[in-house]
Design an enzyme around this catalytic site. Sequence first.
Site, PDB file in Angstrom:
ATOM      1  CB  CYS A 135       7.220   0.771   6.974  1.00 44.98           C
ATOM      2  SG  CYS A 135       7.247  -0.802   6.252  1.00 44.98           S
TER       3      CYS A 135
ATOM      4  CG  PHE B  23       3.116  -5.530  14.751  1.00 43.45           C
ATOM      5  CD1 PHE B  23       2.351  -4.175  14.478  1.00 43.45           C
ATOM      6  CD2 PHE B  23       2.384  -6.602  15.080  1.00 43.45           C
ATOM      7  CE1 PHE B  23       1.203  -4.064  14.971  1.00 43.45           C
ATOM      8  CE2 PHE B  23       0.847  -6.311  15.156  1.00 43.45           C
ATOM      9  CZ  PHE B  23       0.382  -4.956  15.123  1.00 43.45           C
TER      10      PHE B  23
ATOM     11  CE  LYS C 100       2.466  -1.765  10.048  1.00 45.13           C
ATOM     12  NZ  LYS C 100       3.466  -2.722   9.907  1.00 45.13           N
TER      13      LYS C 100
ATOM     14  CB  THR D 190      -0.707   0.015   1.194  1.00 43.46           C
ATOM     15  OG1 THR D 190       0.034  -0.033   2.444  1.00 43.46           O
ATOM     16  CG2 THR D 190      -1.795  -1.014   1.313  1.00 43.46           C
TER      17      THR D 190
ATOM     18  N   GLY E 236      13.675   5.968   7.490  1.00 38.62           N
ATOM     19  CA  GLY E 236      13.211   5.794   6.136  1.00 38.62           C
ATOM     20  C   GLY E 236      12.810   4.650   5.837  1.00 38.62           C
TER      21      GLY E 236
ATOM     22  CE  LYS F 145      15.614  -2.747   9.208  1.00 37.86           C
ATOM     23  NZ  LYS F 145      14.405  -2.933  10.455  1.00 37.86           N
TER      24      LYS F 145
ATOM     25  CB  ALA G  20      19.826  11.537  17.753  1.00 39.61           C
ATOM     26  N   GLY G  21      20.153  10.635  14.735  1.00 38.53           N
ATOM     27  CA  GLY G  21      20.948  10.752  13.427  1.00 38.53           C
ATOM     28  C   GLY G  21      20.257  11.230  12.176  1.00 38.53           C
TER      29      GLY G  21
HETATM   30  C1  UGA Z   1       9.040  -0.596  10.958  1.00 38.70           C
HETATM   31  C2  UGA Z   1       8.522  -1.187  11.949  1.00 38.70           C
HETATM   32  O1  UGA Z   1       9.711  -0.914  13.144  1.00 38.70           O
HETATM   33  C3  UGA Z   1       7.919  -2.494  12.358  1.00 38.70           C
HETATM   34  O2  UGA Z   1       7.331  -2.838  13.450  1.00 38.70           O
HETATM   35  C4  UGA Z   1       6.712  -2.458  11.236  1.00 38.70           C
HETATM   36  O3  UGA Z   1       6.090  -3.709  11.012  1.00 38.70           O
HETATM   37  C5  UGA Z   1       7.427  -2.179   9.878  1.00 38.70           C
HETATM   38  O4  UGA Z   1       8.025  -0.914   9.944  1.00 38.70           O
HETATM   39  C6  UGA Z   1       6.335  -2.114   9.074  1.00 38.70           C
HETATM   40  O5  UGA Z   1       5.336  -1.357   8.847  1.00 38.70           O
HETATM   41  O6  UGA Z   1       6.015  -3.045   8.110  1.00 38.70           O
HETATM   42  P1  UGA Z   1      11.236  -1.351   9.388  1.00 38.70           P
HETATM   43  O7  UGA Z   1      10.678  -0.361   8.468  1.00 38.70           O
HETATM   44  O8  UGA Z   1      11.861  -2.486   9.133  1.00 38.70           O
HETATM   45  O9  UGA Z   1       9.990  -1.432  10.484  1.00 38.70           O
HETATM   46  O10 UGA Z   1      12.503  -0.519  10.176  1.00 38.70           O
HETATM   47  P2  UGA Z   1      12.647   0.063  11.609  1.00 38.70           P
HETATM   48  O11 UGA Z   1      13.432  -0.745  12.415  1.00 38.70           O
HETATM   49  O12 UGA Z   1      11.342   0.638  12.393  1.00 38.70           O
HETATM   50  O13 UGA Z   1      13.566   1.383  11.046  1.00 38.70           O
HETATM   51  C7  UGA Z   1      13.040   2.519  10.621  1.00 38.70           C
HETATM   52  C8  UGA Z   1      14.005   3.658  10.188  1.00 38.70           C
HETATM   53  O14 UGA Z   1      14.349   4.237  11.517  1.00 38.70           O
HETATM   54  C9  UGA Z   1      15.484   3.295   9.838  1.00 38.70           C
HETATM   55  O15 UGA Z   1      15.677   3.949   8.647  1.00 38.70           O
HETATM   56  C10 UGA Z   1      16.347   3.385  10.863  1.00 38.70           C
HETATM   57  O16 UGA Z   1      17.687   3.710  10.631  1.00 38.70           O
HETATM   58  C11 UGA Z   1      15.522   4.509  11.602  1.00 38.70           C
HETATM   59  N1  UGA Z   1      15.845   4.624  13.252  1.00 38.70           N
HETATM   60  C12 UGA Z   1      15.609   3.413  13.851  1.00 38.70           C
HETATM   61  C13 UGA Z   1      16.543   5.846  13.658  1.00 38.70           C
HETATM   62  O17 UGA Z   1      16.600   6.565  12.947  1.00 38.70           O
HETATM   63  N2  UGA Z   1      16.710   5.762  15.072  1.00 38.70           N
HETATM   64  C14 UGA Z   1      16.328   4.866  15.913  1.00 38.70           C
HETATM   65  O18 UGA Z   1      16.526   4.853  17.130  1.00 38.70           O
HETATM   66  C15 UGA Z   1      15.982   3.447  15.471  1.00 38.70           C
END
Ligand code: UGA
Length: 436
Positions: A262, A147, A206, A85, A259, A325, A254-255
């Site tokens: 999702c 999730f 969600k 989606t 992205g 990531k 922080a950074g």
């Molecule tokens: C995210 C959610 O964490 C999942 O629970 C969800 O199921 C998924 O989206 C989805 O909707 O399908 P994901 O997109 O795999 O999962 O990635 P995350 O681990 O959430 O990280 C997202 C972004 O946040 C990355 O770019 C990461 O670098 C950034 N991030 C994460 C930060 O900048 N700081 C943090 O402390 C943690």
Amino acid sequence: MKLSVIGCGYLGAVHAAAMASIGHEVVGIDVDESKIASLSQGEAPFFEPGLPEILSDGIASGRLSFTTDMAQADGAEVHFIGVGTPQQKDGYAADMTYVNAAIDALIPHLQPGDIVAGKSTVPVGTAAGLAERLASTGATLVWNPEFLREGFAVKDTVDPDRLVAGVPLGDEGARAADILREVYHPAVAKGTPFIVTDYATAELVKVAANAFLATKISFINAMAEIAEVTGADVTQLADAIGHDARIGRRFLGAGIGFGGGCLPKDIRAFTARAEELGRGESVGFLREVDAINLRRRERAVQLVVDALHGDMFKKNITVLGAAFKPHSDDIRDSPALDVAVRLRGLGAWVTVTDPEALHNAARVHPQLNYVEDRDEALRGADAVIVVTEWDEYRGGLDPEHAAQLVAGRVIVDGRNCLDAAAWRAAGWTYYGMGRP
Ligand code: UGA
């Protein structure tokens, strides 16, 4: 049980293989022939740790197959909808084309008593509409949000921290919830919380979860902005507030911000849906969350520009990372790649390296220079910026060693993942995000 999974992208391919790995007989269905061809060979079309193993095991066991033929869904007890989606091209709302097409294609193959389990992330209210469309088939719709995190997708699917089932009222809903419990039997048996709700709650769980995570990241990035004008260190601040169990340290990194496929699109779709519902102001803060997030990319670029005294012309900049990531080759809305593209736009020569995502990055941004070998990528750099915190950059890169390769010892730590003292000790000028 016999299951079908409609949509074999990130969510669907992992779900199909994971369900086969816990003993179900699963057919994955997608309209993309090349995706189906590679999945049928046991090859994952994207990088996801653990997926190739369960794909090939499932196929070898005969329990897992992939096809473009929707008729193969006939006879499955539960049909999962796992299509994408994405954000609409001309707006913030979610593009529901694929969900609607999947339901249309599935309807002729449904039997009374079948369960259709929606996993895609959809605007609240979608499930009620889909349930009406399914009414004449005698199938029951369940909303069963996903999730999973990329990089941990297999583990998160087989052993999630909670399961949510949005069901219709009465006996029909109770039966549907029981069937889903049976699908997820290993997790249910070990006591994983299984929360039965109505449709709207399940849909909202969600988007609320992703909105909360995005807000947490932007909160700490907002603190980084304040730290930058006060001389404070946001990493210490995060450690200190993270010790409060009510706050917690996770997602306070922080950074250059969030992205991926999702978080960014989900908070925008949520904003758009809330506005449609006349409650735009309730999630108005998500626009600020988005704005803070995007500002951090600009900040990282500015740190590089300042470090090079504003002169970017013919400067060699090495960008460590391209994926949104670590443990992923996904470059959708990647802050890492966005920073690289912006630096290039300022006239610098930009070399990008990443352990997994170069192939995807080169397809979308051919104007950047891609080098697989990290040390080769570092050679001759006037400045280096870390934008994806892969292990090979965070702990795995020795500042003394890197110093021998570059032309200028300038490092911008876009993920606050390096040991600043060690880099400074090796003669580098170190810049963090929200750190003195
Ligand atoms: C995210 C959610 O964490 C999942 O629970 C969800 O199921 C998924 O989206 C989805 O909707 O399908 P994901 O997109 O795999 O999962 O990635 P995350 O681990 O959430 O990280 C997202 C972004 O946040 C990355 O770019 C990461 O670098 C950034 N991030 C994460 C930060 O900048 N700081 C943090 O402390 C943690």
